[in-house]
Write an enzyme that holds these catalytic residues in place. Sequence first.
Site, PDB file in Angstrom:
ATOM      1  N   GLU A 169       0.838  -1.190   0.000  1.00 54.50           N
ATOM      2  CA  GLU A 169       0.000   0.000   0.000  1.00 54.50           C
ATOM      3  C   GLU A 169       0.878   1.247   0.000  1.00 54.50           C
ATOM      4  O   GLU A 169       1.355   1.670   1.063  1.00 54.50           O
ATOM      5  CB  GLU A 169      -0.889   0.030   1.253  1.00 54.50           C
ATOM      6  CG  GLU A 169      -1.839  -1.132   1.365  1.00 54.50           C
ATOM      7  CD  GLU A 169      -3.023  -0.796   2.261  1.00 54.50           C
ATOM      8  OE1 GLU A 169      -4.142  -0.861   1.755  1.00 54.50           O
ATOM      9  OE2 GLU A 169      -2.817  -0.424   3.424  1.00 54.50           O
ATOM     10  N   GLY A 175      -6.423   6.643   0.468  1.00 50.10           N
ATOM     11  CA  GLY A 175      -7.460   7.641   0.730  1.00 50.10           C
ATOM     12  C   GLY A 175      -7.313   8.927  -0.069  1.00 50.10           C
ATOM     13  O   GLY A 175      -7.976   9.921   0.220  1.00 50.10           O
TER      14      GLY A 175
HETATM   15  P1  PGA Z   1      -8.242   3.363   0.634  1.00 51.43           P
HETATM   16  O1  PGA Z   1      -7.497   2.682   1.882  1.00 51.43           O
HETATM   17  O2  PGA Z   1      -8.766   2.257  -0.220  1.00 51.43           O
HETATM   18  O3  PGA Z   1      -9.320   4.188   1.254  1.00 51.43           O
HETATM   19  O4  PGA Z   1      -7.213   4.183  -0.085  1.00 51.43           O
HETATM   20  C1  PGA Z   1      -6.769   1.503   1.724  1.00 51.43           C
HETATM   21  C2  PGA Z   1      -6.167   1.089   3.036  1.00 51.43           C
HETATM   22  O5  PGA Z   1      -5.715   1.956   3.797  1.00 51.43           O
HETATM   23  O6  PGA Z   1      -6.120  -0.118   3.353  1.00 51.43           O
END
Ligand code: PGA
Length: 251
Positions: A169, A175
């Site tokens: 990630e 986000g």
């Molecule tokens: P997001 O978060 O899909 O809202 O970007 C992913 C995560 O933090 O696991």
Amino acid sequence: MAREITPLVAGNWKMNGTGAALAEVSKLAAKLSEGSGPNCTVVICPPATLLDRLSKAASGTAILSGGQDCHPALNGAHTGDISAQMLADAGARYVIVGHSERRANHAETDELVRRKAEAALAAGLIPIICVGETEAERRGGIADAVVATQLEGSVPDQWSDFGIVIAYEPIWAIGTGLTPTIADIAEMHDGIRALLLKRFADRGEAVQLLYGGSMKPANAADILKVQNVNGGLVGGASLLANDFHAIISAA
Ligand code: PGA
């Protein structure tokens, strides 16, 4: 030849959801029961307060549950913390460890993340171990090195009994609506697979490598097509059954 890996799509609800959110779980379960069911393993990691209720609501459906964090110890004087065994007792099968928000907000080190993953395995849970670089690290050309160091320190040596999952990630994609290019995702996931093969030999072949960071219905199919992307860790888009179902369908 790469082994066939069943994809895994995991929803991370973060600090979102009260009892009312369980309606989305029922809605998702109903959608997943249509036709021959999902082609992937589906997990929802709700806040700890909802875990027991969600596990019960999801029982008998295609949805499994997971925790968002666990303490490395089995029990003891750790006010406010939750052990892996407690998560398992509340019905969890998985637990996210080392999410970047925990690494940043709670100063979690690779060593602590590894101990949490070990605690998860000891409790019979599958740890979803998160790694990922910051925007500055990506711009500085050291994303690969940062992720390699995190993997080295955060992944336990022993996990043959239950297996592990790795989630890549990139922090700057979480986000934000931003995602790396498909080529960058492919390169990182190939690199992670190579490191796992080097460290764990054949066992590294079957580990599910998830991509996470602004995965949504519009980009899921392209990302999930990438070799060595074996699913997704989904934050915002996992909160609504329709969006999460669209991503699961793409897997
Ligand atoms: P997001 O978060 O899909 O809202 O970007 C992913 C995560 O933090 O696991």
